[in-house]
Design a protein around this motif. Structure first.
Motif, PDB file in Angstrom:
ATOM      1  N   ALA A 103      -8.158  11.555  14.811  1.00 59.41           N
ATOM      2  CA  ALA A 103      -7.033  12.348  14.391  1.00 59.41           C
ATOM      3  C   ALA A 103      -6.528  11.610  12.902  1.00 59.41           C
ATOM      4  O   ALA A 103      -5.859  12.397  12.112  1.00 59.41           O
ATOM      5  N   PHE A 104      -6.848  10.272  12.653  1.00 60.02           N
ATOM      6  CA  PHE A 104      -6.465   9.712  11.384  1.00 60.02           C
ATOM      7  C   PHE A 104      -7.568   9.612  10.552  1.00 60.02           C
ATOM      8  O   PHE A 104      -7.088   9.222   9.450  1.00 60.02           O
ATOM      9  N   ALA A 105      -8.661  10.010  11.034  1.00 62.52           N
ATOM     10  CA  ALA A 105      -9.506  10.241   9.887  1.00 62.52           C
ATOM     11  C   ALA A 105      -9.314  11.049   9.003  1.00 62.52           C
ATOM     12  O   ALA A 105      -9.067  12.349   9.366  1.00 62.52           O
ATOM     13  N   GLN A 106      -9.353  10.826   7.661  1.00 65.50           N
ATOM     14  CA  GLN A 106      -9.226  11.915   6.788  1.00 65.50           C
ATOM     15  C   GLN A 106     -10.508  12.667   6.341  1.00 65.50           C
ATOM     16  O   GLN A 106     -11.461  11.874   5.923  1.00 65.50           O
ATOM     17  N   SER A 107     -10.336  14.013   6.454  1.00 64.87           N
ATOM     18  CA  SER A 107     -11.687  14.602   5.842  1.00 64.87           C
ATOM     19  C   SER A 107     -11.538  15.106   4.385  1.00 64.87           C
ATOM     20  O   SER A 107     -10.316  15.613   4.076  1.00 64.87           O
ATOM     21  N   VAL A 108     -12.537  15.470   3.949  1.00 68.79           N
ATOM     22  CA  VAL A 108     -12.627  15.803   2.588  1.00 68.79           C
ATOM     23  C   VAL A 108     -12.423  17.521   2.745  1.00 68.79           C
ATOM     24  O   VAL A 108     -13.004  18.054   3.224  1.00 68.79           O
ATOM     25  N   THR A 109     -11.244  17.800   2.114  1.00 70.33           N
ATOM     26  CA  THR A 109     -11.015  19.069   2.128  1.00 70.33           C
ATOM     27  C   THR A 109     -10.854  19.979   0.605  1.00 70.33           C
ATOM     28  O   THR A 109      -9.878  20.353   0.222  1.00 70.33           O
ATOM     29  N   VAL A 110     -12.076  19.824   0.048  1.00 71.24           N
ATOM     30  CA  VAL A 110     -12.620  20.450  -0.948  1.00 71.24           C
ATOM     31  C   VAL A 110     -13.541  21.397  -1.010  1.00 71.24           C
ATOM     32  O   VAL A 110     -14.573  20.736  -0.414  1.00 71.24           O
ATOM     33  N   ASP A 111     -13.403  22.561  -1.321  1.00 75.58           N
ATOM     34  CA  ASP A 111     -14.757  23.456  -1.242  1.00 75.58           C
ATOM     35  C   ASP A 111     -15.280  23.625  -2.647  1.00 75.58           C
ATOM     36  O   ASP A 111     -14.471  23.588  -3.567  1.00 75.58           O
ATOM     37  N   VAL A 112     -16.736  23.108  -2.545  1.00 74.74           N
ATOM     38  CA  VAL A 112     -17.358  22.983  -3.936  1.00 74.74           C
ATOM     39  C   VAL A 112     -18.075  24.245  -3.941  1.00 74.74           C
ATOM     40  O   VAL A 112     -18.959  24.420  -3.067  1.00 74.74           O
ATOM     41  N   LYS A 113     -18.082  25.035  -5.087  1.00 80.43           N
ATOM     42  CA  LYS A 113     -19.019  26.087  -5.272  1.00 80.43           C
ATOM     43  C   LYS A 113     -19.655  25.894  -6.345  1.00 80.43           C
ATOM     44  O   LYS A 113     -19.246  25.582  -7.436  1.00 80.43           O
ATOM     45  N   ASP A 114     -20.848  26.718  -6.468  1.00 77.36           N
ATOM     46  CA  ASP A 114     -21.973  26.644  -7.646  1.00 77.36           C
ATOM     47  C   ASP A 114     -21.911  25.520  -8.533  1.00 77.36           C
ATOM     48  O   ASP A 114     -22.036  25.574  -9.650  1.00 77.36           O
ATOM     49  N   ALA A 115     -22.272  24.434  -7.815  1.00 75.17           N
ATOM     50  CA  ALA A 115     -22.352  23.220  -8.804  1.00 75.17           C
ATOM     51  C   ALA A 115     -23.716  23.322  -9.092  1.00 75.17           C
ATOM     52  O   ALA A 115     -24.873  23.321  -8.738  1.00 75.17           O
ATOM     53  N   TRP A 116     -23.888  23.100 -10.670  1.00 71.21           N
ATOM     54  CA  TRP A 116     -25.126  22.924 -11.439  1.00 71.21           C
ATOM     55  C   TRP A 116     -24.824  22.064 -12.596  1.00 71.21           C
ATOM     56  O   TRP A 116     -24.065  22.002 -12.989  1.00 71.21           O
ATOM     57  N   ALA A 117     -26.133  21.973 -13.084  1.00 70.44           N
ATOM     58  CA  ALA A 117     -26.148  20.983 -14.239  1.00 70.44           C
ATOM     59  C   ALA A 117     -27.202  21.630 -15.407  1.00 70.44           C
ATOM     60  O   ALA A 117     -27.785  22.422 -15.081  1.00 70.44           O
ATOM     61  N   ARG A 118     -26.900  21.479 -16.496  1.00 73.50           N
ATOM     62  CA  ARG A 118     -27.814  21.963 -17.468  1.00 73.50           C
ATOM     63  C   ARG A 118     -28.993  20.767 -17.668  1.00 73.50           C
ATOM     64  O   ARG A 118     -28.766  19.504 -18.123  1.00 73.50           O
ATOM     65  N   PRO A 119     -30.248  21.365 -17.939  1.00 73.98           N
ATOM     66  CA  PRO A 119     -31.292  20.553 -18.141  1.00 73.98           C
ATOM     67  C   PRO A 119     -31.231  19.971 -19.530  1.00 73.98           C
ATOM     68  O   PRO A 119     -30.718  20.586 -20.482  1.00 73.98           O
ATOM     69  N   THR A 120     -31.760  18.686 -19.743  1.00 77.14           N
ATOM     70  CA  THR A 120     -31.666  18.356 -20.922  1.00 77.14           C
ATOM     71  C   THR A 120     -32.838  18.593 -21.791  1.00 77.14           C
ATOM     72  O   THR A 120     -34.108  18.853 -21.203  1.00 77.14           O
ATOM     73  N   VAL A 121     -33.095  18.488 -23.221  1.00 77.39           N
ATOM     74  CA  VAL A 121     -34.157  18.954 -24.102  1.00 77.39           C
ATOM     75  C   VAL A 121     -34.339  17.478 -24.410  1.00 77.39           C
ATOM     76  O   VAL A 121     -33.884  16.431 -24.278  1.00 77.39           O
TER      77      VAL A 121
END
Ligand SMILES: [Cu+2]
Length: 157
Positions: free
Chosen positions: A15-33
């Motif tokens: 009950a005391f443990a904090q859970s992460v309450t963030v919804d993450v969508k569409d995480a992406w990164a740009r490839p490097t040249v």
């Protein structure tokens, strides 16, 4: 009755443990040249309760910052954001041309298909911190430019 006391404590702990309450969508990164040692990562973050992203890090990069874009005499520039506010229930979008996670001093070139782990340190208004790991997949251009649906658009029999 020491053992009973322990049992009660353990049972109450979740009950005391904090859970992460963030919804993450569409995480992406740009490839490097070639020769590029920095890149941007993008995602949509929606927090259930107000939070701030106060730190970012990644095992893939030496320096990681949250950047924002701004105009300076008609020139688009970027600067580090000290803390990124995530209002409750409101999606905050990190996207090209806007807010982004800047990965600098990359340990290796980022190729399409690579997955970059990004650790966000979130702080709630009471000062409590929690970590959230986001996995950003490297891809040339996600939704919006047809490549996400390209498989269908270019599908011919
Ligand atoms: Cu940047």
């Amino acid at each position: 009755m020491k053992s009973l006391f322990l049992t009660v404590l353990l049972a109450a702990a979740p009950a005391f443990a904090q859970s992460v309450t963030v919804d993450v969508k569409d995480a992406w990164a740009r490839p490097t040249v070639s020769q590029q040692s920095a890149t941007g990562a993008y995602m949509k973050l929606t927090a259930a309760s107000p939070l701030k992203v106060v730190e970012v890090s990644s095992p893939a990069a030496g320096i990681v910052e949250i950047h924002e874009m701004f105009m300076d005499k008609d020139v688009m520039k970027m600067r580090a954001v000290q803390a990124l506010s995530l209002p409750a229930g409101q999606a905050v979008e990190l996207k090209p041309g806007g807010l982004h996670v800047m990965l600098m001093d990359l340990k290796a070139p980022v190729k399409a298909g690579d997955v970059l782990p990004i650790n966000l340190t979130l702080e709630s208004p009471d000062g409590k911190r929690q970590n959230l790991e986001v996995k950003a997949r490297a891809m040339a251009m996600p939704a919006g430019h047809g490549s996400a649906h390209g498989g269908q658009a270019g599908h011919k029999h």
